[in-house]
Design a protein around this motif. Structure first.
Motif, PDB file in Angstrom:
ATOM      1  N   ARG A  41       0.825  -1.205   0.000  1.00 25.28           N
ATOM      2  CA  ARG A  41       0.000   0.000   0.000  1.00 25.28           C
ATOM      3  C   ARG A  41       0.861   1.257   0.000  1.00 25.28           C
ATOM      4  NH1 ARG A  41      -4.291  -1.879   4.705  1.00 25.28           N
ATOM      5  NH2 ARG A  41      -5.439  -3.409   3.440  1.00 25.28           N
ATOM      6  N   ALA A  42       1.955   1.244   0.754  1.00 24.50           N
ATOM      7  CA  ALA A  42       2.853   2.402   0.818  1.00 24.50           C
ATOM      8  C   ALA A  42       3.472   2.693  -0.542  1.00 24.50           C
ATOM      9  CB  ALA A  42       3.943   2.173   1.869  1.00 24.50           C
ATOM     10  N   ALA A  43       3.583   1.673  -1.376  1.00 24.65           N
ATOM     11  CA  ALA A  43       4.115   1.852  -2.732  1.00 24.65           C
ATOM     12  C   ALA A  43       3.051   2.370  -3.696  1.00 24.65           C
ATOM     13  CB  ALA A  43       4.696   0.537  -3.242  1.00 24.65           C
ATOM     14  N   GLY A  44       1.841   2.624  -3.182  1.00 27.36           N
ATOM     15  CA  GLY A  44       0.754   3.102  -4.036  1.00 27.36           C
ATOM     16  C   GLY A  44       0.087   2.003  -4.829  1.00 27.36           C
ATOM     17  N   LEU A  45       0.300   0.771  -4.428  1.00 29.18           N
ATOM     18  CA  LEU A  45      -0.293  -0.382  -5.104  1.00 29.18           C
ATOM     19  C   LEU A  45      -1.377  -0.979  -4.222  1.00 29.18           C
ATOM     20  CD1 LEU A  45       3.069  -1.993  -6.264  1.00 29.18           C
ATOM     21  CD2 LEU A  45       1.459  -0.706  -7.693  1.00 29.18           C
ATOM     22  N   ALA A  46      -2.155  -1.862  -4.799  1.00 33.16           N
ATOM     23  CA  ALA A  46      -3.180  -2.578  -4.043  1.00 33.16           C
ATOM     24  C   ALA A  46      -2.722  -4.017  -3.847  1.00 33.16           C
ATOM     25  CB  ALA A  46      -4.515  -2.548  -4.783  1.00 33.16           C
ATOM     26  N   ALA A  47      -3.083  -4.551  -2.697  1.00 34.31           N
ATOM     27  CA  ALA A  47      -2.771  -5.942  -2.379  1.00 34.31           C
ATOM     28  C   ALA A  47      -4.067  -6.729  -2.292  1.00 34.31           C
ATOM     29  CB  ALA A  47      -2.011  -6.031  -1.055  1.00 34.31           C
ATOM     30  N   GLY A  48      -4.028  -7.945  -2.768  1.00 36.96           N
ATOM     31  CA  GLY A  48      -5.158  -8.859  -2.641  1.00 36.96           C
ATOM     32  C   GLY A  48      -4.697 -10.119  -1.950  1.00 36.96           C
ATOM     33  N   PRO A  49      -4.549 -10.096  -0.607  1.00 37.45           N
ATOM     34  CA  PRO A  49      -4.094 -11.292   0.096  1.00 37.45           C
ATOM     35  C   PRO A  49      -5.194 -12.347   0.155  1.00 37.45           C
ATOM     36  CG  PRO A  49      -4.570  -9.541   1.661  1.00 37.45           C
ATOM     37  CD  PRO A  49      -4.766  -8.958   0.292  1.00 37.45           C
ATOM     38  N   MET A  50      -4.811 -13.613  -0.022  1.00 43.93           N
ATOM     39  CA  MET A  50      -5.786 -14.708  -0.054  1.00 43.93           C
ATOM     40  C   MET A  50      -5.218 -15.948   0.622  1.00 43.93           C
ATOM     41  SD  MET A  50      -7.215 -14.377  -3.936  1.00 43.93           S
ATOM     42  CE  MET A  50      -5.607 -14.778  -4.573  1.00 43.93           C
ATOM     43  N   THR A  51      -6.096 -16.626   1.354  1.00 45.07           N
ATOM     44  CA  THR A  51      -5.732 -17.922   1.934  1.00 45.07           C
ATOM     45  C   THR A  51      -6.614 -19.035   1.381  1.00 45.07           C
ATOM     46  OG1 THR A  51      -7.153 -17.495   3.846  1.00 45.07           O
ATOM     47  CG2 THR A  51      -4.810 -16.914   4.063  1.00 45.07           C
ATOM     48  N   GLY A  52      -7.433 -18.716   0.402  1.00 50.07           N
ATOM     49  CA  GLY A  52      -8.256 -19.725  -0.254  1.00 50.07           C
ATOM     50  C   GLY A  52      -7.445 -20.432  -1.319  1.00 50.07           C
ATOM     51  N   LEU A  53      -6.707 -21.439  -0.902  1.00 54.45           N
ATOM     52  CA  LEU A  53      -5.814 -22.156  -1.810  1.00 54.45           C
ATOM     53  C   LEU A  53      -5.491 -23.522  -1.226  1.00 54.45           C
ATOM     54  CD1 LEU A  53      -2.414 -21.701  -0.741  1.00 54.45           C
ATOM     55  CD2 LEU A  53      -3.485 -19.460  -0.780  1.00 54.45           C
ATOM     56  N   ASP A  54      -4.947 -24.367  -2.062  1.00 55.91           N
ATOM     57  CA  ASP A  54      -4.459 -25.678  -1.644  1.00 55.91           C
ATOM     58  C   ASP A  54      -3.018 -25.488  -1.155  1.00 55.91           C
ATOM     59  OD1 ASP A  54      -3.419 -28.230  -1.399  1.00 55.91           O
ATOM     60  OD2 ASP A  54      -3.809 -28.813  -3.477  1.00 55.91           O
ATOM     61  N   PHE A  55      -2.858 -25.355   0.163  1.00 58.07           N
ATOM     62  CA  PHE A  55      -1.543 -25.042   0.726  1.00 58.07           C
ATOM     63  C   PHE A  55      -0.518 -26.120   0.408  1.00 58.07           C
ATOM     64  CE2 PHE A  55      -4.229 -22.220   3.145  1.00 58.07           C
ATOM     65  CZ  PHE A  55      -3.442 -21.092   3.296  1.00 58.07           C
ATOM     66  N   GLU A  56      -0.914 -27.376   0.544  1.00 60.81           N
ATOM     67  CA  GLU A  56       0.038 -28.448   0.278  1.00 60.81           C
ATOM     68  C   GLU A  56       0.406 -28.483  -1.208  1.00 60.81           C
ATOM     69  OE1 GLU A  56       2.693 -31.528   1.055  1.00 60.81           O
ATOM     70  OE2 GLU A  56       1.819 -29.957   2.305  1.00 60.81           O
ATOM     71  N   GLY A  57      -0.567 -28.225  -2.069  1.00 57.37           N
ATOM     72  CA  GLY A  57      -0.272 -28.174  -3.499  1.00 57.37           C
ATOM     73  C   GLY A  57       0.698 -27.054  -3.840  1.00 57.37           C
TER      74      GLY A  57
END
Length: 196
Positions: free
Chosen positions: A138-154
């Protein structure tokens, strides 16, 4: 207010910042990522252990390999972001402690000789660093889309190794059309803070 940070910076980092769901195709440069890291590396971790590791997914081939491990609703977001970062915890972070905690180099063996202890410490402290990373984006003027909806082991098998635990995927870029969902409610101060 009693905050020292300029109100515009407060808005940029917190009040107006949102999780982006779409992005433009404007690239995110290595220089931007370096600037983000150079800012957020100063966030505190226990014993200065700094276990966060960042895997940048840039190539179309790597992107395709990652998208298949994302939850169905997250696949278009990851496919459309100009840059995606896999944030993971290095469970062998203790090997760096003699450099990172030089006033007590014995911490490596005194506190972190056992793998289960390291895994717990790495997960907690890398999660702290992941939060710093999002604010840095955000400080770089960008947007972040953090996500934990994923296959972690994969994701671990596809991109990491047995010594790294994936924590989240963060899509990074300039927000695109209809990037924001309506803001969800937050708890108020008196719902969170107790004085004893």
């Amino acid at each position: 207010m009693s905050l020292v940070l300029d109100p515009a910076a407060q808005d940029l980092l917190f009040r107006e910042a949102r999780t982006a769901n779409t992005f433009t195709d404007e690239p995110v440069t290595d220089e931007q990522v370096q600037a983000i890291y150079d800012l957020v590396k100063y966030g505190p971790t226990a014993f200065n252990q700094s276990p966060l590791r960042i895997t940048l997914v840039r190539s179309p081939e790597a992107r395709e390999r990652l998208v298949k491990h994302m939850a169905e609703g997250n696949q278009p977001k990851t496919a459309g972001a100009p840059l995606v970062a896999i944030l993971s915890a290095d469970n062998e972070f203790h090997e760096e402690l003699p450099q990172l905690f030089p006033h007590f180099p014995q911490a490596k063996d005194a506190f972190f000789s056992e793998r289960p202890v390291r895994e717990g410490a790495a997960t907690l402290n890398a999660a702290l660093q992941a939060a710093y990373f999002i604010v840095g984006v955000r400080a770089a003027g960008l947007a972040a889309g953090p996500m934990t909806g994923l296959d972690f082991e994969g994701v671990r098998k596809e991109f990491l190794d047995d010594d790294h635990t994936p924590l989240m995927v963060v899509n990074i870029g300039r927000p695109g059309p209809d990037a924001w969902f309506p803001r969800s409610p937050r708890l108020e101060y008196d719902q969170v803070v107790t004085t004893v």
